[in-house]
Design a protein around this motif. Structure first.
Motif, short mmCIF file in Angstrom:
data_model
loop_
_atom_site.label_atom_id
_atom_site.label_comp_id
_atom_site.label_asym_id
_atom_site.label_seq_id
_atom_site.Cartn_x
_atom_site.Cartn_y
_atom_site.Cartn_z
N GLN A 1 -6.72 -9.93 -19.15
CA GLN A 1 -7.64 -8.95 -19.74
C GLN A 1 -7.51 -8.97 -21.26
O GLN A 1 -8.51 -8.90 -21.98
N HIS A 2 -6.28 -9.11 -21.74
CA HIS A 2 -6.04 -9.18 -23.18
C HIS A 2 -6.74 -10.41 -23.78
O HIS A 2 -7.40 -10.32 -24.83
N LYS A 3 -6.60 -11.56 -23.13
CA LYS A 3 -7.27 -12.78 -23.60
C LYS A 3 -8.78 -12.59 -23.63
O LYS A 3 -9.46 -13.00 -24.58
N PHE A 4 -9.30 -11.99 -22.58
CA PHE A 4 -10.74 -11.73 -22.49
C PHE A 4 -11.19 -10.83 -23.63
O PHE A 4 -12.18 -11.10 -24.31
N ASP A 5 -10.46 -9.74 -23.84
CA ASP A 5 -10.79 -8.78 -24.91
C ASP A 5 -10.73 -9.43 -26.28
O ASP A 5 -11.57 -9.16 -27.14
N GLU A 6 -9.72 -10.29 -26.50
CA GLU A 6 -9.60 -10.99 -27.78
C GLU A 6 -10.83 -11.85 -28.05
O GLU A 6 -11.37 -11.85 -29.16
N LEU B 1 -13.80 -11.48 -26.80
CA LEU B 1 -14.93 -10.58 -26.99
C LEU B 1 -14.96 -10.00 -28.40
O LEU B 1 -15.99 -10.02 -29.07
N ARG B 2 -13.80 -9.52 -28.85
CA ARG B 2 -13.72 -8.95 -30.21
C ARG B 2 -13.99 -9.99 -31.29
O ARG B 2 -14.54 -9.68 -32.34
N ALA B 3 -13.62 -11.24 -31.02
CA ALA B 3 -13.82 -12.32 -32.00
C ALA B 3 -15.25 -12.87 -31.95
O ALA B 3 -15.58 -13.77 -32.71
N GLY B 4 -16.06 -12.32 -31.04
CA GLY B 4 -17.44 -12.79 -30.93
C GLY B 4 -17.58 -14.12 -30.23
O GLY B 4 -18.59 -14.80 -30.38
N ARG B 5 -16.58 -14.51 -29.47
CA ARG B 5 -16.59 -15.80 -28.79
C ARG B 5 -17.24 -15.66 -27.41
O ARG B 5 -16.66 -16.01 -26.38
N ILE B 6 -18.45 -15.17 -27.41
CA ILE B 6 -19.18 -14.94 -26.16
C ILE B 6 -19.42 -16.25 -25.41
O ILE B 6 -19.36 -16.27 -24.18
N ASP B 7 -19.66 -17.33 -26.14
CA ASP B 7 -19.88 -18.63 -25.48
C ASP B 7 -18.67 -19.04 -24.64
O ASP B 7 -18.82 -19.61 -23.57
N ASP B 8 -17.46 -18.78 -25.15
CA ASP B 8 -16.25 -19.07 -24.38
C ASP B 8 -16.26 -18.32 -23.05
O ASP B 8 -15.91 -18.86 -22.01
N ILE B 9 -16.65 -17.08 -23.12
CA ILE B 9 -16.67 -16.23 -21.91
C ILE B 9 -17.73 -16.72 -20.94
O ILE B 9 -17.46 -16.89 -19.74
N ILE B 10 -18.95 -16.97 -21.44
CA ILE B 10 -20.03 -17.41 -20.58
C ILE B 10 -19.69 -18.75 -19.92
O ILE B 10 -19.83 -18.91 -18.71
N HIS B 11 -19.20 -19.71 -20.69
CA HIS B 11 -18.83 -21.00 -20.14
C HIS B 11 -17.63 -20.89 -19.19
O HIS B 11 -17.48 -21.67 -18.27
N GLY B 12 -16.79 -19.91 -19.44
CA GLY B 12 -15.60 -19.72 -18.62
C GLY B 12 -15.85 -19.16 -17.25
O GLY B 12 -15.01 -19.24 -16.37
N VAL B 13 -17.04 -18.60 -17.03
CA VAL B 13 -17.36 -18.07 -15.70
C VAL B 13 -18.46 -18.86 -15.02
O VAL B 13 -18.89 -18.50 -13.94
N GLN B 14 -18.90 -19.93 -15.63
CA GLN B 14 -19.93 -20.75 -15.00
C GLN B 14 -19.32 -21.79 -14.10
O GLN B 14 -18.24 -22.24 -14.28
#
Length: 101
Positions: A81-86, A88-101
């Motif tokens: 959750q901490h990694k996810f929040d980091e 998100l706060r850094a604006g790395r939305i692409d990392d998150i989107i690609h990470g759940v595809q």
């Protein structure tokens, strides 16, 4: 608590001898049992590329929740959750989107 393994017999599809336990009413039975829980908690073991996202049955459960308007949430270990929040706060939305595809 909904534990799909105990609440829904996915393996009944493998028994062609028993027509009453086939797939004919699987969607109705599954939807009714899931709705009876009232809400679903999805556990990701990691924030990016969780194995859950690779399992068709898990995706079907989430789809059914959305379709039936069953409340659901995703939880994960604190460090993830901490990694996810980091990200998100850094604006790395692409990392998150690609990470759940």
């Amino acid at each position: 608590i909904w534990l799909c393994y105990f609440c829904n017999n996915q393996h009944r599809l493998l028994n062609p001898r028993d027509a009453s336990n086939g797939s004919d009413n699987l969607e109705d039975v599954f939807r009714a049992r899931l709705a009876a829980c009232g809400q679903v908690v999805i556990l990701f073991d990691r924030a990016l590329k969780p194995p859950w996202m690779q399992r068709a049955w898990c995706i079907y459960e989430a789809y059914t929740c959305l379709k039936c308007r069953i409340q659901w949430q995703i939880i994960m270990p604190e460090r993830e959750q901490h990694k996810f929040d980091e990200r998100l706060r850094a604006g790395r939305i692409d990392d998150i989107i690609h990470g759940v595809q």
